[in-house]
Design an enzyme around this catalytic site. Structure first.
Site, mmCIF file in Angstrom:
data_model
loop_
_atom_site.group_PDB
_atom_site.id
_atom_site.type_symbol
_atom_site.label_atom_id
_atom_site.label_comp_id
_atom_site.label_asym_id
_atom_site.label_seq_id
_atom_site.Cartn_x
_atom_site.Cartn_y
_atom_site.Cartn_z
ATOM 1 N N HIS A 38 1.086 -1.246 0.042
ATOM 2 C CA HIS A 38 0.072 -0.386 0.024
ATOM 3 C C HIS A 38 1.080 0.875 0.306
ATOM 4 O O HIS A 38 2.111 1.270 0.748
ATOM 5 C CB HIS A 38 -1.076 -0.118 1.678
ATOM 6 C CG HIS A 38 -1.519 -1.170 2.155
ATOM 7 N ND1 HIS A 38 -3.111 -1.115 1.726
ATOM 8 C CD2 HIS A 38 -1.503 -2.374 2.092
ATOM 9 C CE1 HIS A 38 -3.482 -1.990 1.672
ATOM 10 N NE2 HIS A 38 -2.549 -2.845 2.213
ATOM 11 N N GLU A 120 2.443 -0.545 4.880
ATOM 12 C CA GLU A 120 2.275 0.219 3.587
ATOM 13 C C GLU A 120 3.271 1.518 4.153
ATOM 14 O O GLU A 120 4.337 0.914 4.867
ATOM 15 C CB GLU A 120 1.427 1.351 4.783
ATOM 16 C CG GLU A 120 -0.016 0.189 5.372
ATOM 17 C CD GLU A 120 -1.088 1.571 4.679
ATOM 18 O OE1 GLU A 120 -0.500 2.205 3.428
ATOM 19 O OE2 GLU A 120 -2.211 0.859 4.744
ATOM 20 N N HIS A 156 -2.567 -3.548 -3.417
ATOM 21 C CA HIS A 156 -3.993 -3.096 -2.864
ATOM 22 C C HIS A 156 -4.999 -2.915 -3.884
ATOM 23 O O HIS A 156 -6.020 -3.692 -4.087
ATOM 24 C CB HIS A 156 -3.977 -1.664 -1.919
ATOM 25 C CG HIS A 156 -5.415 -2.137 -0.983
ATOM 26 N ND1 HIS A 156 -5.530 -0.223 -0.203
ATOM 27 C CD2 HIS A 156 -6.098 -2.568 -0.745
ATOM 28 C CE1 HIS A 156 -7.086 -0.873 0.710
ATOM 29 N NE2 HIS A 156 -7.066 -2.770 0.108
ATOM 30 N N ASP A 166 -3.644 2.110 -4.633
ATOM 31 C CA ASP A 166 -2.360 1.856 -4.152
ATOM 32 C C ASP A 166 -1.528 1.302 -4.161
ATOM 33 O O ASP A 166 -2.753 -0.440 -4.534
ATOM 34 C CB ASP A 166 -2.048 3.137 -2.726
ATOM 35 C CG ASP A 166 -3.200 1.245 -1.801
ATOM 36 O OD1 ASP A 166 -4.646 1.601 -1.855
ATOM 37 O OD2 ASP A 166 -2.529 1.290 -0.665
HETATM 38 ZN ZN LIG Z 1 -4.055 0.645 0.507
#
Ligand SMILES: [Zn+2]
Length: 178
Positions: A38, A120, A156, A166
């Site tokens: 992400h 992330e 994602h 993303d």
């Molecule tokens: Zn995401």
């Protein structure tokens, strides 16, 4: 961070650990087969602040930024967050289910949180990621693969198409190869 492994408790010992309460047990604890990439930044496209940590620990102040008011109610988390300078923060044991993917489907299987690890990268869909982030990411991916039977690394946007964008077009997928 070469040769650092994830321990049996699912913790990457070299990461800074900040516990999120937006975590629960996996329905099948032995099924950890997907990595989901992400991007995130809070406020959007502003880097280095504490917004992401506050979001994942339910401490985001809705009065601090107009966007915060839209998302402060969300109960979300990710296993890992890689800052622009390569710093690695872990919010949940890899053995547990973090809440990063939401409604999602991968190869016909829904609820990807059940069987995935979420990473992330501090960033956005609109600019390149930093070399230091890729360095940390590659070490992390190698460590995850050393402990769990990972079958694929995906974005994602690939598991939540039409809903999520993303990590975005600037993410360099060849740099997930370990
Ligand atoms: Zn995401």
């Amino acid at each position: 961070m070469q040769n650092i492994q994830i321990n049996s408790k699912g913790i990457f010992t070299e990461a800074k650990f900040i516990a999120s309460s937006n975590v629960d047990a996996r329905p099948s604890p032995e099924d950890i087969s997907l990595i989901v990439i992400h991007n995130i930044s809070l406020p959007p496209r502003q880097y280095g602040g504490n917004g992401v940590i506050e979001l994942f620990t339910n401490q985001l102040n809705p009065d601090e930024h107009p966007y915060y008011a839209e998302i402060a109610h969300l109960k979300v988390s990710s296993h890992f967050f890689i800052r622009r300078d390569g710093e690695l923060i872990q919010f949940a044991s890899c053995n547990d289910r973090a809440w990063h993917a939401g409604a999602s489907i991968w190869q016909g299987r829904e609820q990807c949180n059940d069987f995935s690890i979420g990473i992330e990268l501090e960033g956005s869909d609109f600019e390149v990621f930093e070399p230091l982030q890729y360095e940390t990411l590659q070490t992390l991916i190698a460590s995850i693969k050393a402990r769990y039977p990972i079958q694929a690394i995906t974005g994602h946007s690939d598991i939540s198409p039409g809903r999520k964008t993303d990590p975005g077009a600037y993410f360099v997928w060849t740099r997930t190869k370990t």
